[in-house]
Design an enzyme around this catalytic site. Structure first.
Site, mmCIF file in Angstrom:
data_model
loop_
_atom_site.group_PDB
_atom_site.id
_atom_site.type_symbol
_atom_site.label_atom_id
_atom_site.label_comp_id
_atom_site.label_asym_id
_atom_site.label_seq_id
_atom_site.Cartn_x
_atom_site.Cartn_y
_atom_site.Cartn_z
ATOM 1 N N LYS A 120 0.801 -1.255 -0.046
ATOM 2 C CA LYS A 120 -0.001 0.169 -0.249
ATOM 3 C C LYS A 120 0.734 1.058 0.087
ATOM 4 O O LYS A 120 1.977 1.197 0.470
ATOM 5 C CB LYS A 120 -0.919 -0.080 1.482
ATOM 6 C CG LYS A 120 -1.958 -1.566 1.096
ATOM 7 C CD LYS A 120 -2.135 -1.478 2.467
ATOM 8 C CE LYS A 120 -1.207 -1.660 3.890
ATOM 9 N NZ LYS A 120 -2.521 -2.228 4.943
ATOM 10 N N THR B 175 -7.318 9.487 8.794
ATOM 11 C CA THR B 175 -6.756 8.533 7.982
ATOM 12 C C THR B 175 -6.519 6.838 8.990
ATOM 13 O O THR B 175 -5.667 6.351 8.289
ATOM 14 C CB THR B 175 -5.590 8.434 7.174
ATOM 15 O OG1 THR B 175 -4.555 9.427 8.082
ATOM 16 C CG2 THR B 175 -6.031 9.389 6.531
ATOM 17 N N GLY C 52 -7.342 3.810 10.776
ATOM 18 C CA GLY C 52 -7.697 2.310 10.598
ATOM 19 C C GLY C 52 -8.346 2.502 8.671
ATOM 20 O O GLY C 52 -8.698 0.916 8.303
ATOM 21 N N THR C 53 -7.144 2.595 8.019
ATOM 22 C CA THR C 53 -7.399 2.997 6.961
ATOM 23 C C THR C 53 -6.292 1.256 6.228
ATOM 24 O O THR C 53 -7.705 1.055 5.471
ATOM 25 C CB THR C 53 -6.439 3.717 5.686
ATOM 26 O OG1 THR C 53 -5.353 4.258 6.422
ATOM 27 C CG2 THR C 53 -6.650 5.455 6.193
ATOM 28 N N GLY C 54 -5.417 0.962 6.502
ATOM 29 C CA GLY C 54 -5.413 -0.262 6.226
ATOM 30 C C GLY C 54 -6.164 -1.411 6.626
ATOM 31 O O GLY C 54 -6.092 -2.292 5.857
ATOM 32 N N CYS C 55 -6.658 -1.504 7.852
ATOM 33 C CA CYS C 55 -7.765 -2.488 8.209
ATOM 34 C C CYS C 55 -8.970 -2.267 7.646
ATOM 35 O O CYS C 55 -9.867 -3.701 7.292
ATOM 36 C CB CYS C 55 -8.388 -2.018 9.781
ATOM 37 S SG CYS C 55 -6.919 -1.599 10.722
HETATM 38 N N1 LIG Z 1 -4.159 10.441 2.086
HETATM 39 C C1 LIG Z 1 -4.293 9.003 1.084
HETATM 40 N N2 LIG Z 1 -6.029 9.742 -0.072
HETATM 41 C C2 LIG Z 1 -5.362 8.218 -0.537
HETATM 42 N N3 LIG Z 1 -5.487 7.275 -0.035
HETATM 43 C C3 LIG Z 1 -5.198 7.247 0.996
HETATM 44 C C4 LIG Z 1 -4.382 7.528 1.871
HETATM 45 N N4 LIG Z 1 -3.534 7.187 2.684
HETATM 46 C C5 LIG Z 1 -4.017 6.083 2.717
HETATM 47 N N5 LIG Z 1 -4.376 5.742 1.430
HETATM 48 C C6 LIG Z 1 -5.067 4.310 1.099
HETATM 49 O O1 LIG Z 1 -5.304 3.792 1.887
HETATM 50 C C7 LIG Z 1 -5.191 2.179 1.793
HETATM 51 C C8 LIG Z 1 -4.315 2.539 2.960
HETATM 52 O O2 LIG Z 1 -2.685 2.901 3.196
HETATM 53 P P1 LIG Z 1 -1.962 2.418 4.355
HETATM 54 O O3 LIG Z 1 -0.259 2.558 3.590
HETATM 55 O O4 LIG Z 1 -2.427 3.645 5.059
HETATM 56 O O5 LIG Z 1 -2.552 1.425 5.567
HETATM 57 P P2 LIG Z 1 -1.965 1.586 6.679
HETATM 58 O O6 LIG Z 1 -0.684 2.478 7.302
HETATM 59 O O7 LIG Z 1 -1.632 -0.292 6.993
HETATM 60 O O8 LIG Z 1 -3.113 1.733 7.726
HETATM 61 P P3 LIG Z 1 -3.084 2.216 9.135
HETATM 62 O O9 LIG Z 1 -2.783 1.280 10.244
HETATM 63 O O10 LIG Z 1 -3.561 3.709 9.481
HETATM 64 O O11 LIG Z 1 -4.428 1.223 9.090
HETATM 65 C C9 LIG Z 1 -4.452 2.456 0.710
HETATM 66 O O12 LIG Z 1 -5.474 1.534 -0.356
HETATM 67 C C10 LIG Z 1 -4.302 3.823 0.270
HETATM 68 O O13 LIG Z 1 -4.056 3.932 -1.168
HETATM 69 C C1 LIG Z 2 -6.679 -2.628 16.816
HETATM 70 C C2 LIG Z 2 -6.287 -1.946 15.834
HETATM 71 N N1 LIG Z 2 -5.781 -2.818 14.611
HETATM 72 C C3 LIG Z 2 -4.419 -1.914 13.261
HETATM 73 C C4 LIG Z 2 -4.498 -0.996 14.306
HETATM 74 C C5 LIG Z 2 -3.678 -0.125 12.816
HETATM 75 O O1 LIG Z 2 -4.203 0.653 12.324
HETATM 76 C C6 LIG Z 2 -5.064 0.287 14.977
HETATM 77 N N2 LIG Z 2 -4.525 1.541 15.524
HETATM 78 N N3 LIG Z 2 -5.681 -0.716 15.974
#
Ligand SMILES: Nc1ncnc2c1ncn2[C@@H]1O[C@H](COP(=O)(O)OP(=O)(O)OP(=O)(O)O)[C@@H](O)[C@H]1O
Ligand SMILES: Cc1ncc(CO)c(N)n1
Length: 272
Positions: free
Chosen positions: A173, A206, A208-211
Site C-alpha cells: 500500500k 486516516t 484505520g485505512t489499512g484495516c
Molecule cells: N491520504 C490518502 N489519500 C488517498 N488514499 C490513501 C491515503 N492514505 C492511505 N490511502 C490508501 O489507503 C489504503 C491503506 O493504506 P495505508 O498505507 O495508509 O495503510 P496502513 O498504514 O496499514 O493504515 P493503518 O495502519 O492506519 O490502518 C491504501 O489503499 C492507500 O493507498
Molecule cells: C487494534 C488496532 N489494529 C490495527 C491498527 C492499525 O491501524 C490499530 N490502530 N489498532
C-alpha cells in the site's frame, strides 16, 4: 449469506481493528465474526494501553467459529505475539480455511507497537505461507523483506520477495508515500504487476485505512470475487471512505465506512 472472520485487536475508538473490520463486512453484506487477540485502549490521538488475550482465549474463539459456523474468508490484523501467531496459524491449517488475508499490522499511526519485535519470525515463517493475500504498508514491507522501499521498482522487488515466502498475492500500500500527489498500491499475483492509483487526499482522518482496506478484500473474497477484483473494490471503497472521512476526536479521525455504499445507492437511484 457469506461469512467472514476477523482475527484482530479491538480499537475502543472504533476506527481501526475489529470494529473497522466488522463495519466494513456489514457494508458489503457479508456476515462478520471475530476473534479478539488484544484489547487496546485507543482513540484518535493514540494508544493508551494494550491488553493482549492469552493464546488459549484466541484459540477458543476461533474454535467456536470453526466448529459451528465456518468462514468463507478470514483476515488477520493485530496479532501482538509469536504465541498468538503460532496459534492462529495452527487453526487456519486445522480448518483448511481458504481466502486468508494477512494485514501484517505492526505499528499504530501514532507510533505505538502492536506487534512484538520477536514475533516477526513467526509471522514470516508460520503465517505468511498460509496467505492468499498480504497487504503490508511500506514500513511493514520493509521489515518483512529487509529492504528499503523508496521507488515503484523497490515495491516490485519487495513484492517478489514476499511471494518467495509463500504468499500468493501481495498488495504493497502507498499511504505512506507522503511526498506524492497520488496514493499508489502495487499488486503482484506472483506473475504480473498492476498498480492501483488514486488522488492523494490531504486529511488527517486516516485512522484505520489499512484495516478497512484489507477487510474489503476479505469480504469480496468471501463473496467469490477474484483477488484482482477484490483489491480493485478495496481501492474504491477506501478512497470514498477517506474522502468522506469523519472529523471526530482531536487526532487522526476515522474513515467513513458507509461512504462507498451511500455513493453506490445514489448512483443506482439516479439510474432508476
Ligand atoms: N491520504 C490518502 N489519500 C488517498 N488514499 C490513501 C491515503 N492514505 C492511505 N490511502 C490508501 O489507503 C489504503 C491503506 O493504506 P495505508 O498505507 O495508509 O495503510 P496502513 O498504514 O496499514 O493504515 P493503518 O495502519 O492506519 O490502518 C491504501 O489503499 C492507500 O493507498
Ligand atoms: C487494534 C488496532 N489494529 C490495527 C491498527 C492499525 O491501524 C490499530 N490502530 N489498532
Amino acid at each position: 449469506m457469506r461469512k467472514a472472520l476477523t482475527i484482530a485487536g479491538s480499537d475502543s475508538g472504533g476506527g481501526a481493528g475489529i470494529q473497522a473490520d466488522l463495519k466494513t463486512f456489514q457494508e458489503l453484506e457479508v456476515f462478520g465474526m471475530s476473534a479478539v487477540t488484544a484489547v487496546t485502549a485507543q482513540n484518535t490521538v493514540g494508544v493508551h494501553a494494550v491488553y493482549p488475550m492469552t493464546a488459549e482465549a484466541v484459540a477458543k474463539q476461533i474454535e467456536a467459529i470453526g466448529e459451528d459456523m465456518g468462514a468463507d474468508a478470514v483476515k488477520t490484523g493485530m496479532l501482538f505475539s509469536a504465541e498468538i501467531i503460532e496459534t492462529v496459524s495452527d487453526y487456519l491449517k486445522k480448518y483448511r480455511w481458504r481466502n486468508v488475508v494477512i494485514d501484517p499490522v505492526m505499528i499504530a499511526k501514532g507510533g505505538a507497537p502492536l506487534l512484538q519485535q520477536e514475533a516477526i519470525f513467526a509471522m514470516k515463517h508460520y503465517l505468511l505461507p498460509l496467505a492468499e493475500v498480504i497487504t503490508p504498508n511500506i514500513p511493514e514491507a520493509e521489515v518483512l523483506t529487509g529492504m528499503k522501499i523508496q521507488t515503484l521498482e523497490d515495491k516490485r522487488q519487495a513484492a517478489v520477495r514476499l511471494c518467495d515466502l509463500g504468499v500468493r498475492n501481495v498488495v504493497i500500500k502507498g499511504g505512506h508515500d507522503e511526498n506524492e500527489t497520488t496514493s499508489t498500491d502495487l499488486f503482484f499475483d506472483g506473475n504480473e504487476f498492476h498498480t492501483f492509483t488514486s488522488k492523494r487526499i490531504h486529511t488527517k482522518n486516516t485512522h484505520g485505512t489499512g484495516c478497512t482496506f484489507s477487510a474489503v478484500i476479505t469480504a469480496e473474497l468471501a463473496k467469490g470475487s477474484t483477488v484482482f477484483d477484490a483489491v480493485s473494490i478495496a481501492k474504491d471503497f477506501i478512497q470514498a471512505a477517506i474522502e468522506d472521512g469523519i472529523s471526530i476526536g482531536n487526532g487522526h479521525g476515522p474513515t467513513n465506512h458507509w461512504a462507498y455504499g451511500k455513493r453506490k445507492f445514489i448512483r443506482e437511484l439516479a439510474k432508476s
